[in-house]
Design a protein around this motif. Structure first.
Motif, PDB file in Angstrom:
ATOM      1  N   VAL A 142     -16.152 -32.299  64.944  1.00  0.00           N
ATOM      2  CA  VAL A 142     -16.559 -33.672  65.257  1.00  0.00           C
ATOM      3  C   VAL A 142     -16.743 -33.869  66.754  1.00  0.00           C
ATOM      4  O   VAL A 142     -17.683 -34.548  67.193  1.00  0.00           O
ATOM      5  CB  VAL A 142     -15.524 -34.677  64.703  1.00  0.00           C
ATOM      6  N   ASP A 143     -15.859 -33.273  67.559  1.00  0.00           N
ATOM      7  CA  ASP A 143     -15.969 -33.435  69.006  1.00  0.00           C
ATOM      8  C   ASP A 143     -17.301 -32.911  69.525  1.00  0.00           C
ATOM      9  O   ASP A 143     -17.954 -33.543  70.372  1.00  0.00           O
ATOM     10  CB  ASP A 143     -14.818 -32.713  69.715  1.00  0.00           C
ATOM     11  N   GLU A 144     -17.728 -31.740  69.038  1.00  0.00           N
ATOM     12  CA  GLU A 144     -18.994 -31.172  69.490  1.00  0.00           C
ATOM     13  C   GLU A 144     -20.163 -32.046  69.038  1.00  0.00           C
ATOM     14  O   GLU A 144     -21.107 -32.285  69.798  1.00  0.00           O
ATOM     15  CB  GLU A 144     -19.163 -29.757  68.949  1.00  0.00           C
ATOM     16  N   GLN A 145     -20.104 -32.547  67.814  1.00  0.00           N
ATOM     17  CA  GLN A 145     -21.164 -33.422  67.328  1.00  0.00           C
ATOM     18  C   GLN A 145     -21.243 -34.703  68.161  1.00  0.00           C
ATOM     19  O   GLN A 145     -22.335 -35.165  68.500  1.00  0.00           O
ATOM     20  CB  GLN A 145     -20.918 -33.773  65.863  1.00  0.00           C
ATOM     21  N   GLU A 146     -20.089 -35.277  68.487  1.00  0.00           N
ATOM     22  CA  GLU A 146     -20.084 -36.515  69.261  1.00  0.00           C
ATOM     23  C   GLU A 146     -20.630 -36.290  70.664  1.00  0.00           C
ATOM     24  O   GLU A 146     -21.349 -37.141  71.204  1.00  0.00           O
ATOM     25  CB  GLU A 146     -18.662 -37.092  69.319  1.00  0.00           C
ATOM     26  N   ASP A 147     -20.288 -35.153  71.273  1.00  0.00           N
ATOM     27  CA  ASP A 147     -20.821 -34.842  72.605  1.00  0.00           C
ATOM     28  C   ASP A 147     -22.339 -34.699  72.559  1.00  0.00           C
ATOM     29  O   ASP A 147     -23.057 -35.187  73.436  1.00  0.00           O
ATOM     30  CB  ASP A 147     -20.186 -33.563  73.149  1.00  0.00           C
ATOM     31  N   LEU A 151     -19.313 -45.322  63.356  1.00  0.00           N
ATOM     32  CA  LEU A 151     -18.913 -45.994  64.595  1.00  0.00           C
ATOM     33  C   LEU A 151     -19.263 -47.474  64.531  1.00  0.00           C
ATOM     34  O   LEU A 151     -18.477 -48.332  64.944  1.00  0.00           O
ATOM     35  CB  LEU A 151     -19.616 -45.325  65.783  1.00  0.00           C
ATOM     36  N   LEU A 152     -20.431 -47.777  63.991  1.00  0.00           N
ATOM     37  CA  LEU A 152     -20.859 -49.169  63.865  1.00  0.00           C
ATOM     38  C   LEU A 152     -20.027 -49.926  62.837  1.00  0.00           C
ATOM     39  O   LEU A 152     -19.680 -51.087  63.021  1.00  0.00           O
ATOM     40  CB  LEU A 152     -22.339 -49.219  63.481  1.00  0.00           C
ATOM     41  N   THR A 153     -19.700 -49.254  61.748  1.00  0.00           N
ATOM     42  CA  THR A 153     -18.894 -49.894  60.711  1.00  0.00           C
ATOM     43  C   THR A 153     -17.498 -50.217  61.228  1.00  0.00           C
ATOM     44  O   THR A 153     -16.946 -51.287  60.950  1.00  0.00           O
ATOM     45  CB  THR A 153     -18.779 -48.969  59.488  1.00  0.00           C
ATOM     46  N   SER A 154     -16.927 -49.294  62.003  1.00  0.00           N
ATOM     47  CA  SER A 154     -15.552 -49.460  62.476  1.00  0.00           C
ATOM     48  C   SER A 154     -15.432 -50.346  63.712  1.00  0.00           C
ATOM     49  O   SER A 154     -14.436 -51.046  63.888  1.00  0.00           O
ATOM     50  CB  SER A 154     -14.946 -48.085  62.791  1.00  0.00           C
ATOM     51  N   TYR A 155     -16.450 -50.298  64.573  1.00  0.00           N
ATOM     52  CA  TYR A 155     -16.331 -50.984  65.863  1.00  0.00           C
ATOM     53  C   TYR A 155     -17.491 -51.939  66.151  1.00  0.00           C
ATOM     54  O   TYR A 155     -17.624 -52.408  67.272  1.00  0.00           O
ATOM     55  CB  TYR A 155     -16.233 -49.959  66.997  1.00  0.00           C
ATOM     56  N   GLY A 156     -18.313 -52.223  65.151  1.00  0.00           N
ATOM     57  CA  GLY A 156     -19.459 -53.101  65.360  1.00  0.00           C
ATOM     58  C   GLY A 156     -19.145 -54.566  65.270  1.00  0.00           C
ATOM     59  O   GLY A 156     -20.042 -55.396  65.245  1.00  0.00           O
ATOM     60  N   GLN A 157     -17.863 -54.912  65.208  1.00  0.00           N
ATOM     61  CA  GLN A 157     -17.452 -56.307  65.208  1.00  0.00           C
ATOM     62  C   GLN A 157     -16.450 -56.522  66.329  1.00  0.00           C
ATOM     63  O   GLN A 157     -15.763 -55.599  66.750  1.00  0.00           O
ATOM     64  CB  GLN A 157     -16.836 -56.699  63.861  1.00  0.00           C
ATOM     65  N   SER A 158     -16.364 -57.752  66.781  1.00  0.00           N
ATOM     66  CA  SER A 158     -15.512 -58.050  67.931  1.00  0.00           C
ATOM     67  C   SER A 158     -14.059 -57.719  67.648  1.00  0.00           C
ATOM     68  O   SER A 158     -13.586 -57.818  66.517  1.00  0.00           O
ATOM     69  CB  SER A 158     -15.625 -59.530  68.316  1.00  0.00           C
ATOM     70  N   ASN A 159     -13.356 -57.346  68.697  1.00  0.00           N
ATOM     71  CA  ASN A 159     -11.948 -56.985  68.595  1.00  0.00           C
ATOM     72  C   ASN A 159     -11.108 -58.254  68.457  1.00  0.00           C
ATOM     73  O   ASN A 159     -11.069 -59.088  69.353  1.00  0.00           O
ATOM     74  CB  ASN A 159     -11.536 -56.219  69.849  1.00  0.00           C
ATOM     75  N   THR A 160     -10.458 -58.406  67.316  1.00  0.00           N
ATOM     76  CA  THR A 160      -9.683 -59.624  67.080  1.00  0.00           C
ATOM     77  C   THR A 160      -8.187 -59.412  67.256  1.00  0.00           C
ATOM     78  O   THR A 160      -7.409 -60.330  67.121  1.00  0.00           O
ATOM     79  CB  THR A 160      -9.952 -60.145  65.655  1.00  0.00           C
ATOM     80  N   ASN A 161      -7.768 -58.194  67.515  1.00  0.00           N
ATOM     81  CA  ASN A 161      -6.352 -57.941  67.781  1.00  0.00           C
ATOM     82  C   ASN A 161      -6.236 -56.915  68.886  1.00  0.00           C
ATOM     83  O   ASN A 161      -7.216 -56.398  69.370  1.00  0.00           O
ATOM     84  CB  ASN A 161      -5.629 -57.468  66.515  1.00  0.00           C
ATOM     85  N   ASN A 168     -13.853 -41.515  71.672  1.00  0.00           N
ATOM     86  CA  ASN A 168     -14.996 -41.149  72.516  1.00  0.00           C
ATOM     87  C   ASN A 168     -15.740 -42.421  72.905  1.00  0.00           C
ATOM     88  O   ASN A 168     -16.698 -42.822  72.252  1.00  0.00           O
ATOM     89  CB  ASN A 168     -15.927 -40.184  71.782  1.00  0.00           C
ATOM     90  N   TYR A 169     -15.253 -43.090  73.959  1.00  0.00           N
ATOM     91  CA  TYR A 169     -15.897 -44.341  74.344  1.00  0.00           C
ATOM     92  C   TYR A 169     -17.246 -44.107  75.019  1.00  0.00           C
ATOM     93  O   TYR A 169     -18.070 -45.016  75.103  1.00  0.00           O
ATOM     94  CB  TYR A 169     -14.981 -45.194  75.228  1.00  0.00           C
ATOM     95  N   ASP A 170     -17.501 -42.889  75.501  1.00  0.00           N
ATOM     96  CA  ASP A 170     -18.824 -42.587  76.048  1.00  0.00           C
ATOM     97  C   ASP A 170     -19.892 -42.720  74.970  1.00  0.00           C
ATOM     98  O   ASP A 170     -20.994 -43.226  75.218  1.00  0.00           O
ATOM     99  CB  ASP A 170     -18.863 -41.160  76.610  1.00  0.00           C
ATOM    100  N   LEU A 171     -19.581 -42.247  73.766  1.00  0.00           N
ATOM    101  CA  LEU A 171     -20.535 -42.328  72.662  1.00  0.00           C
ATOM    102  C   LEU A 171     -20.807 -43.785  72.292  1.00  0.00           C
ATOM    103  O   LEU A 171     -21.960 -44.179  72.099  1.00  0.00           O
ATOM    104  CB  LEU A 171     -20.004 -41.556  71.455  1.00  0.00           C
ATOM    105  N   ALA A 172     -19.752 -44.593  72.210  1.00  0.00           N
ATOM    106  CA  ALA A 172     -19.924 -46.013  71.896  1.00  0.00           C
ATOM    107  C   ALA A 172     -20.727 -46.714  72.987  1.00  0.00           C
ATOM    108  O   ALA A 172     -21.598 -47.552  72.708  1.00  0.00           O
ATOM    109  CB  ALA A 172     -18.561 -46.682  71.735  1.00  0.00           C
ATOM    110  N   TYR A 173     -20.451 -46.349  74.230  1.00  0.00           N
ATOM    111  CA  TYR A 173     -21.176 -46.930  75.369  1.00  0.00           C
ATOM    112  C   TYR A 173     -22.663 -46.591  75.299  1.00  0.00           C
ATOM    113  O   TYR A 173     -23.529 -47.463  75.469  1.00  0.00           O
ATOM    114  CB  TYR A 173     -20.554 -46.392  76.660  1.00  0.00           C
ATOM    115  N   ASN A 174     -22.995 -45.333  75.042  1.00  0.00           N
ATOM    116  CA  ASN A 174     -24.402 -44.926  74.968  1.00  0.00           C
ATOM    117  C   ASN A 174     -25.114 -45.562  73.780  1.00  0.00           C
ATOM    118  O   ASN A 174     -26.284 -45.956  73.879  1.00  0.00           O
ATOM    119  CB  ASN A 174     -24.511 -43.405  74.890  1.00  0.00           C
ATOM    120  N   LEU A 175     -24.422 -45.664  72.657  1.00  0.00           N
ATOM    121  CA  LEU A 175     -25.028 -46.294  71.482  1.00  0.00           C
ATOM    122  C   LEU A 175     -25.303 -47.770  71.757  1.00  0.00           C
ATOM    123  O   LEU A 175     -26.378 -48.286  71.424  1.00  0.00           O
ATOM    124  CB  LEU A 175     -24.106 -46.135  70.271  1.00  0.00           C
ATOM    125  N   ALA A 176     -24.351 -48.452  72.374  1.00  0.00           N
ATOM    126  CA  ALA A 176     -24.540 -49.868  72.709  1.00  0.00           C
ATOM    127  C   ALA A 176     -25.692 -50.047  73.692  1.00  0.00           C
ATOM    128  O   ALA A 176     -26.512 -50.965  73.558  1.00  0.00           O
ATOM    129  CB  ALA A 176     -23.250 -50.438  73.303  1.00  0.00           C
TER     130      ALA A 176
END
Length: 769
Positions: free
Chosen positions: A185-190, A236-246, A255-263
């Motif tokens: 998974v790490d290699e795929q995410e990179d 990633l979108l399913t898990s983190y595509g909504q605002s953080n409520t807690n 891998n916040y770099d991946l989330a950053y690039n996707l956003a």
């Protein structure tokens, strides 16, 4: 008498190899320089042994690879290159990966590309195209080539050849060769992070095509890429595509770099997607920001038992906080961008505070002694985009002369450069304290910065400054890389252009290679589209300045003619971007020719009728055209147009807007209520329903305002399910004709600085294991 050294027996190659194995085991989990240096020396001794007792070729090959990778870990890239060249005498060899990586780290991208090409195709020369064709007789698709392909893709990205890089990333991530070992998974995410960064760096909206549906209306082809169906990104979108409520740590991203690039990709491609995707991008960035700021947990430092240890721990924590904040800075910049795109006074004020904080922080760091960290390309680039976006926010609110100072100054520094400073003493004297250099820039950032500067010069009626800026922009569209030996980083100052000396680089810009930034788009069609936009700005310059040197109409008509000729080639891959650009020019022409005092809307109707079919068939355009016909009391024409909308969600939204425009609020409410009750239409439908209810039932409108607020926060609606849904085409992104009177200085839509730049700090990894 013999000395101890003379009588000590020489180690056999087997014993030497055993010692080397022990050293390798001890350095497996760390990068201790002393140990690596010892490994390097041990390998060198084995490889240069002139005794008869030499290892077999198979062992020598392994030792050579260990030796080269030790040199690389010690940053001795030139030594690695020299050794490989002296050993093999050509680029085609078993250590091609080490050779390519060493060239890459020394920024010799042309040489790196040559090594990759030769070893991936088994050809010594030839055009750099279709190497990845699996049906080719010379295709190399085994596991050994995987690392080389990763380096090749990253090199092409640095060279500005983003389309080819995208193809290689696609192959690496979608390869169905059963002989390959599955990636973790790490290699795929990179790889995904790098693939997204590559797309972001040279993004241009490519348009969308319409096709007839069964109900007689129009459907819209999904503006997707191979990346968008990737399971990791969808998760990633399913898990983190909504605002953080807690605030629990389970929300932290690995891998916040991946989330950053996707956003960032979602924000740049906003024209192709519903507004709910801006909310999704905002949510991803919020999660990424939290993860970046908490990369160092409290356990990162040991408990102190003495005041001295406590002091050391405090310094460690301070340094960790600085590192975490540097990681979060580009995320915060794009979080501000998401707020700008969502609009509203509160969002704009929040964004302005973020950009002002970033600009102030970098300016202070630059003045601080020893503040070298502020001089990295990443942070310098971030200061530039923050300054540009401040200019967007301040345009119209402060002097244009002050706003233009905020627009980054482009130079020959490009995406392949990693430093602000250059030349003797480490300072580039071509920049002054009043300029904001756009360094480490992507092609997309360069184009936007030049475009914005030209717009401001138009508002200033600065003919010379604007023409020089457009000259640099047009020239940069044909330059993707300056070559491995480029050392000049002079500023491309539009007001003081300097001619290049010496031999002209093939395919380079007329403005001089030494000052032209690299901003070549990903395709010939996109180059033509940007040239047309430059022509549009030039025509607006001559119109507003009332110059007699050129006819603004001739310039605009000439640009439209060029697009028409290109469209005759019937290239489906380029039709979208060319038709979209043509529509921009046609609508601009209609607006500047429509007198503010004129009550005649027929010229506007004619202009819309002349739009390319892919644009004219969009629901927003159809609704606008129907409204114009209705204003002429041509109800039959309006009804005929509206009947062609079909039964899709964007068609219904367009119909609702039309009814509100006609004052038919009850009918609009009924239509929108049905869409919202079905859970369709996202926040766009809810927002329109609130607007319609404000005329018929203000109390009920207030109830939906609360629901809309929840949706805007990502709690309900606007979730990841809307991601990449090609059915929805934003009607708000279709140019509308303003009903208010337009002043002569602002009647052209291009006289407003409204192009924002996204930070592209996604880390492109190309590491040697």
């Amino acid at each position: 008498m013999s000395t101890a050294a003379e009588t000590e027996p020489l180690l056999s190659w087997q014993d030497s190899l055993s010692e080397l194995s022990t050293l390798l085991s001890s350095s497996a989990d760390n990068n201790n320089k002393a140990t690596i240096s010892t490994i390097e020396k041990s390998c060198h001794a084995l490889l240069t042994n002139t005794n008869d007792d030499t290892p077999p070729q198979s062992a020598t090959d392994v030792i050579r690879t260990i030796y080269l990778r030790s040199l690389i870990k010690l940053n001795k890239y030139q030594a690695a290159i020299d050794y490989i060249i002296n050993t093999y005498e050509d680029f085609d060899n078993s250590n091609a990966e080490e050779l390519a990586y060493s060239f890459y780290r020394l920024k010799k991208y042309d040489d790196c590309r040559k090594v990759c090409y030769i070893n991936l195709t088994n050809e010594s020369d030839g055009p750099l195209v279709n190497y990845h064709n699996k049906d080719s007789d010379n295709y190399v698709g085994d596991l050994k080539s995987r690392g080389l392909k990763c380096i090749y893709a990253q090199t092409l990205y640095r060279l500005g050849e983003t389309s080819q890089a995208d193809t290689i990333y696609q192959e690496l991530l979608l390869n169905d060769n059963n002989n390959l070992v599955m990636m973790d998974v790490d290699e795929q995410e990179d790889l995904l992070s790098n693939a997204l960064a590559n797309k972001i760096s040279n993004y241009t909206y490519k348009g969308t095509s319409s096709v007839a549906n069964s109900s007689g209306g129009s459907e819209y082809e999904k503006p997707s890429t191979w990346l968008e169906d990737n399971e990791i990104l969808q998760q990633l979108l399913t898990s983190y595509g909504q605002s953080n409520t807690n605030n629990n740590n389970s929300d932290l991203l690995q891998n916040y770099d991946l989330a950053y690039n996707l956003a960032t990709y979602l924000l740049l491609s906003k024209v192709e997607r519903p507004t709910s995707n801006i909310l999704i991008a905002k949510s991803l960035l919020e999660h990424a920001e939290k993860s970046a700021l908490t990369i160092f947990q409290p356990s990162s430092t040991e408990d102190a038992s003495t005041p001295e240890e406590e002091k050391v721990n405090e310094e460690v924590k301070r340094q960790q906080q600085l590192v975490a904040q540097r990681e979060a800075n580009p995320i915060q910049a794009n979080l501000a961008l998401s707020k700008l795109l969502l609009g509203g006074t509160t969002n704009e004020n929040d964004a302005m505070r973020t950009y002002l904080t970033l600009v102030t922080k970098f300016a202070m760091a630059k003045k601080t002694k020893g503040g070298s960290k502020a001089g990295s390309a990443g942070e310098g680039n971030l200061m530039a985009i923050s300054s540009n976006n401040l200019a967007v926010l301040r345009d119209g609110k402060e002097s244009v002369f002050d706003v233009v100072k905020r627009i980054p100054t482009t130079s020959s520094l490009s995406v392949s450069d990693d430093n602000i400073t250059s030349g003797k003493g480490g300072k580039d004297k071509s920049y002054t304290s009043s300029t904001v250099p756009l360094v480490g820039a992507t092609p997309q950032q360069v184009r936007v910065a030049l475009y914005n500067r030209a717009v401001l010069y138009i508002k200033m009626k600065n003919v010379t400054g604007c023409l020089d800026t457009l000259r640099v922009l047009r020239s940069s569209l044909h330059v993707s890389y300056h070559g491995d030996n480029k050392v000049d980083t002079k500023k491309a100052d539009p007001q003081s252009p300097k001619k290049s000396k010496g031999k002209k680089k093939k395919g380079a810009a007329a403005a001089g290679d030494n000052v032209v930034p690299t901003a070549k788009p990903a395709s010939d069609a996109e180059i033509l589209a940007w040239e047309a936009r430059a022509d549009l700005l030039e025509s607006e310059l001559y119109r507003i300045s009332e110059s007699k040197d050129k006819s603004y109409e001739d310039i605009l008509n000439g640009a439209i003619d060029k697009l028409d000729k290109a469209l005759l080639k019937d290239d489906t891959t380029s039709t979208g971007v060319l038709e979209f650009t043509k529509a921009q020019l046609l609508l601009h022409k209609a607006m500047v020719n429509n007198s503010s005092s004129s009550k005649d809307v027929q010229p506007l109707i004619d202009a819309i009728d002349s739009l390319p079919s892919s644009i004219k068939s969009c629901p927003g355009v159809i609704a606008t055209l129907a409204s114009l016909h209705s204003s002429l009391n041509k109800e039959s024409s309006s009804e005929e147009l509206l009947s062609s909308l079909g039964d899709t969600i964007p068609a219904k939204l367009a119909m609702a807007e039309y009814k509100m425009d006609q004052g038919q609020y009850d009918e609009a409410v009924e239509l929108l209520q049905g869409i919202v009750d079905e859970g369709s239409g996202g926040i766009e439908a809810t927002a329109l329903l609130v607007k319609a209810l404000s005329y018929t039932d203000p109390t009920k409108a207030e109830e939906y305002v609360e629901e809309l607020q929840l949706a805007m926060e990502g709690v309900v609606g606007g979730g990841s399910g809307d991601f990449m849904d090609g059915e929805v085409l934003e009607s708000m992104d279709i140019p509308r004709f303003a009903k208010k009177e337009l002043s002569s200085a602002s009647s052209g839509s291009s006289t407003k600085v409204r192009k924002m730049i996204a930070a592209t700090g996604g880390k492109g990894r190309s590491n040697m294991g």
